[in-house]
Design an enzyme around this catalytic site. Structure first.
Site, PDB file in Angstrom:
ATOM      1  N   PHE A 102       0.816  -1.225   0.020  1.00 16.65           N
ATOM      2  CA  PHE A 102      -0.119  -0.072   0.160  1.00 16.65           C
ATOM      3  C   PHE A 102       0.914   1.504  -0.011  1.00 16.65           C
ATOM      4  O   PHE A 102       1.845   1.387   0.787  1.00 16.65           O
ATOM      5  CB  PHE A 102      -0.782   0.206   1.244  1.00 16.65           C
ATOM      6  CG  PHE A 102      -1.897  -0.994   1.338  1.00 16.65           C
ATOM      7  CD1 PHE A 102      -2.918  -0.987   0.949  1.00 16.65           C
ATOM      8  CD2 PHE A 102      -1.549  -2.302   2.220  1.00 16.65           C
ATOM      9  CE1 PHE A 102      -4.013  -1.983   0.820  1.00 16.65           C
ATOM     10  CE2 PHE A 102      -2.576  -3.097   2.296  1.00 16.65           C
ATOM     11  CZ  PHE A 102      -3.611  -3.128   1.788  1.00 16.65           C
ATOM     12  N   ASP A 103       0.571   2.092  -0.887  1.00 19.24           N
ATOM     13  CA  ASP A 103       0.966   3.443  -0.593  1.00 19.24           C
ATOM     14  C   ASP A 103       0.277   4.129   0.547  1.00 19.24           C
ATOM     15  O   ASP A 103      -0.661   3.476   1.102  1.00 19.24           O
ATOM     16  CB  ASP A 103       0.646   4.266  -1.760  1.00 19.24           C
ATOM     17  CG  ASP A 103       1.237   5.759  -1.841  1.00 19.24           C
ATOM     18  OD1 ASP A 103       2.151   6.126  -0.928  1.00 19.24           O
ATOM     19  OD2 ASP A 103       0.364   6.722  -2.363  1.00 19.24           O
ATOM     20  N   GLY A 104       0.711   5.423   1.074  1.00 16.86           N
ATOM     21  CA  GLY A 104       0.160   5.759   2.419  1.00 16.86           C
ATOM     22  C   GLY A 104      -0.891   6.882   1.940  1.00 16.86           C
ATOM     23  O   GLY A 104      -2.180   6.460   2.029  1.00 16.86           O
TER      24      GLY A 104
END
Length: 312
Positions: A178-180
């Site tokens: 996941f990206d943030g």
């Protein structure tokens, strides 16, 4: 809520309870490579497309971008049931398709050919098929159509746009990256960055350090994944999750880590890239799927052969 025009239950697969399972809906173009067929549909129309699919109904479609992800999800189910045969908190996969049931036979046959544990095939003639996601309790929707994804996000369903690419051989355990900001977390800091630049964003983060970030479009999916992961010790877990964010660890990592802790979401590894390209680290992780809101990051991942999904 009207049911899709035609839902085909896959009797080869044990049906799951959607109120307890993590339901993932994938479109046919996300799970199989249908580029030639899609081209035929766009150029010659629906009738020609249906004729082609019926003529080739026993010829399996090649795997698409989300194929290895679905295979890895099946592996997680196997491991969960090995440790507790009565467990109901499993992945449940359904295919959402704009095909008619007649042209959809090829999709069903392809899934059976590869041994994919798809519990339902929903053939929908409506222009907007995402209206059926909520009634099926879908927690994640993967599509190769941007309009679908935007509609699903508007309906409050975690969704991402899958880009077609060469598929790697399925392997285990399930690895999800996941990206943030704007994916797991809200885009509040991104907005400050756009308006006030990096210095403004850093000041905002320092001021807000003790306040958990808002939730992003994929938080609900990540939380359910985290709940499943907790059934295993870290060494034995068939699920591995990663955070790969453009944030710098020194200035902007603290709030991200505090937010995850506040949510009770355990992540196996976190990488704070400080704006560096994500491609090389993703090539090392070799995830089954990588979620990001930045198209440049998606392109960098695709260049490394990483199955990618854009959260618009």
């Amino acid at each position: 809520m009207a049911e899709p025009e035609s839902t085909v239950i896959n009797t080869d697969v044990k049906q799951k309870d959607p109120s307890e399972a993590l339901v993932i809906a994938v479109t046919t173009r996300a799970i199989f490579s249908l580029e030639e067929e899609h081209k035929l549909y766009m150029e010659k129309g629906k009738e020609e497309y249906i004729r082609h699919q019926q003529a080739n109904q026993d010829k399996p479609l090649p795997p698409g971008t989300a194929f290895a992800f679905i295979k890895a999800v099946q592996y997680v189910n196997e491991k969960i049931l090995e440790s507790n045969p009565a467990e109901k908190d499993l992945f449940d996969i359904l295919v959402l398709s704009n095909n008619s049931p007649e042209s959809g036979m090829r999709i069903i046959n392809s899934a059976k050919h590869y041994g994919l544990e798809i519990s339902k095939f929903c053939f929908v003639s409506d222009e907007d098929s995402t209206q059926y996601l909520k009634s099926h309790k879908v927690k994640l929707f993967l599509s190769a159509d941007r309009t679908d994804v935007c509609n699903a996000l508007r309906r409050g369903v975690s969704s991402a746009l899958v880009f077609q690419q060469e598929v790697q051989a399925p392997r285990t355990p399930l690895r999800v990256v996941f990206d943030g900001d704007a994916v797991l977390f809200s885009d509040e800091t991104d907005q400050v960055f756009r308006e006030q630049g990096l210095e403004g964003a850093l000041q905002y983060e320092r001021a807000m350090e003790a306040v958990p970030m808002g939730e992003g479009p994929l938080k609900a999916f990540a939380m359910h994944l985290g709940k499943m992961r907790k059934k295993f010790s870290q060494e034995k877990s068939p699920i591995r999750t990663y955070l790969v964010t453009a944030r710098s660890g020194r200035d902007m990592g603290i709030r991200a880590i505090k937010t995850l802790r506040e949510w009770g979401l355990a992540i196996d590894e976190a990488f704070f890239m400080d704006g560096a390209p994500k491609g090389p680290i993703l090539a090392q992780i070799q995830p089954h799927i990588f979620f990001d809101d930045g198209l440049h990051n998606i392109q960098g991942a695709r260049d490394m052969g990483v199955p990618s999904a854009w959260v618009p």
